[in-house]
Design a protein around this motif. Structure first.
Motif, PDB file in Angstrom:
ATOM      1  N   VAL A  49      -0.528   4.272   4.739  1.00 27.33           N
ATOM      2  CA  VAL A  49      -1.608   4.320   3.749  1.00 27.33           C
ATOM      3  C   VAL A  49      -2.717   3.331   4.098  1.00 27.33           C
ATOM      4  CG1 VAL A  49      -2.201   3.907   1.333  1.00 27.33           C
ATOM      5  CG2 VAL A  49      -0.115   5.156   1.910  1.00 27.33           C
ATOM      6  N   ALA A  94       0.822  -1.217   0.000  1.00 30.89           N
ATOM      7  CA  ALA A  94       0.000   0.000   0.000  1.00 30.89           C
ATOM      8  C   ALA A  94       0.850   1.258   0.000  1.00 30.89           C
ATOM      9  CB  ALA A  94      -0.933   0.002   1.209  1.00 30.89           C
ATOM     10  N   GLU A  95       2.115   1.140   0.357  1.00 30.04           N
ATOM     11  CA  GLU A  95       3.014   2.302   0.355  1.00 30.04           C
ATOM     12  C   GLU A  95       3.596   2.579  -1.033  1.00 30.04           C
ATOM     13  OE1 GLU A  95       3.430   4.221   3.055  1.00 30.04           O
ATOM     14  OE2 GLU A  95       2.042   2.918   4.156  1.00 30.04           O
ATOM     15  N   ARG A 108      -1.144   1.986  -3.340  1.00 33.51           N
ATOM     16  CA  ARG A 108      -1.929   3.062  -2.731  1.00 33.51           C
ATOM     17  C   ARG A 108      -3.272   3.203  -3.451  1.00 33.51           C
ATOM     18  NH1 ARG A 108       1.504   6.691  -3.399  1.00 33.51           N
ATOM     19  NH2 ARG A 108       2.479   6.537  -1.343  1.00 33.51           N
TER      20      ARG A 108
END
Length: 460
Positions: free
Chosen positions: A301, A242-243, A248
């Protein structure tokens, strides 16, 4: 408010204010009636039935929606028969209604009305627009098992030929309960919910291929008024990915955009939305377990998307948000990895400065089922397995010990040490992930203690 032998069928006395000019009453007042215990059933249509003659008899019809029935002028005899699946099938209740009395009729309860005065009119609010495609159940007015004592004998009553032809009770098709939909049915929690909820006809399971939450046609994808509960067991959970730019976008799409669409469907159709959240909505800096009303402050995130999803779900009138941590179920997970390393003779280095509790999906699924079954107050609940809080290294040692290996083979390291050589971006982790379980315990749910739950998991 008067309860009846039929679950959910409620009778209300209404104040009628009169003088020489006539009378006035509040036929429907949402705030007052909800405070008295009437479900906030969300009416969308108002109908009026006018009857010329005494003895006009309509029913017994069980519609697929809730009704609020009140007399505008005159007087009627009402008869209600429970035609829903379950132990109360066939239960009967009768009462007279005039302008000072109204009744709430739940979906699936057959209702019939016989006029006792000429020029009688009664009104009813319903929470679904009438549709020719709607599925009804019917019962014959003269059914011997119901044995309704009509004030005016049916032989002398005005009855339609259609109503005269309805089946007896032993030929009635019982009204099934409203449906439950589990989204994310192939994931860890989804599989546990399959075990918990089983294969009852009213429970449906959907994967991403079955239902696209981002589709513009979601509102019309199903006949949503037939659903009582949606359990959202789907989420983007790859916290490190997610980073990344692609991760994201995927995390926000699944955890926020899709959740917002579900919340709209639920609120528009009076559906209870069950949503699973995470300890990652907190930054882990508190020196005590996190309660449900603590302010969110996500570090990365993934946590940001879960916090945003929580805020959206909380706007739905009927919702349960389950905050959980360190989920363990079917498929690849921490416990399985440690068990494999133990059996292969590998001595792992495991983080020892993150503290929390694991959540076995069996406990999470059981807790969700408990909230649904008991109709606990809507809101946010923390739910993990029970027992003492531990570090990841402590849990690894428990796994080693349970499998007959030396727990000293597990070496504790800090989070910074563990991720020092990580090949890609890593998400910041809350150091304190302990969730206070006091609130859900007040509902009567007691999660299993972690050591016994772990032993049972490893044995299975």
């Amino acid at each position: 408010m008067l309860t009846t032998p039929i679950p959910g069928l409620l009778v209300f006395e209404l104040p009628v204010h009169g003088d020489a000019r006539g009378w006035f009453k509040e036929n429907w007042q949402r705030e007052k009636m909800s405070a008295l215990g009437l479900p906030d059933f969300g009416p969308v249509q108002n109908n009026v039935s006018f009857n010329d003659a005494v003895g006009t008899t309509r029913g017994i019809h069980a519609e697929p929606w809730d009704k609020w029935v009140s007399v505008a002028t005159g007087r009627i005899f009402g008869a209600w028969v429970d035609l829903r699946e379950g132990p109360s099938f066939g239960a009967v209740y009768t009462a007279e209604l005039d302008p000072s009395r109204a009744v709430f009729v739940p979906r699936g309860v057959g209702n019939s009305y016989q006029t006792l005065e000429p020029d009688t009119a009664y009104t009813y609010l319903v929470n679904e627009h009438w549709s020719a495609d709607a599925s009804y159940s019917f019962l014959n007015l003269a059914d011997e098992d119901a044995a309704i004592e009509w004030p005016i004998p049916l032989a002398d009553a005005e009855i339609s030929e259609k109503d005269r032809a309805h089946p007896r009770l032993n030929g009635v098709l019982p009204v099934p309960p409203r449906k439950t939909l589990v989204i994310g049915a192939s994931g860890q929690l989804g599989l546990a919910l399959r075990t918990e909820l089983g294969n009852a006809p009213h429970v449906e399971y959907a994967t991403r291929d079955d239902l696209d939450l981002t589709s513009a046609s979601l509102l019309s994808a199903r006949r949503w008024r037939d659903y009582d509960t949606i359990i959202n067991a789907a989420a983007y959970t790859a916290v490190d990915l997610a980073e990344t730019p692609h991760g994201r976008q995927a995390a926000w799409s699944a955890n926020v955009t899709g959740v917002a669409a579900l919340a709209r469907v639920a609120d528009h159709n009076g559906i209870t939305l069950v949503h699973v959240s995470s300890d990652y909505v907190f930054d882990g800096t508190l020196e005590r377990p996190y309660r449900e009303d603590d302010s969110v402050s996500p570090l990365g995130v993934y946590g940001q998307t879960k916090a945003a999803g929580d805020a959206i779900v909380a706007t739905a009138s009927r919702h349960y948000i389950l905050r959980t941590s360190w989920v363990i179920g079917e498929g690849k997970n921490f416990v399985r990895t440690m068990a494999t390393l133990a059996d292969r003779g590998i001595d792992p280095r495991v983080v020892d400065d993150q503290i929390g509790r694991v959540t076995f999906t069996q406990d999470l699924a059981s807790g969700i089922s408990h909230l649904m079954r008991t109709r606990a107050p809507y809101g946010t609940y923390n739910l993990t397995s029970g027992g003492s809080s531990l570090s990841w290294a402590d849990i690894a040692r428990l796994v080693f010990d349970a499998l007959g290996h030396d727990p000293a083979r597990v070496t504790g390291v800090s989070t910074d040490e563990y991720f020092a050589t990580a090949p890609g971006p890593t998400a910041p982790r809350p150091r304190n992930s302990i969730l206070d379980l006091g609130k859900i315990r007040t509902t009567g749910f007691v999660p299993r203690e972690i050591t016994s739950a772990l032993t049972e998991y490893l044995e299975s």
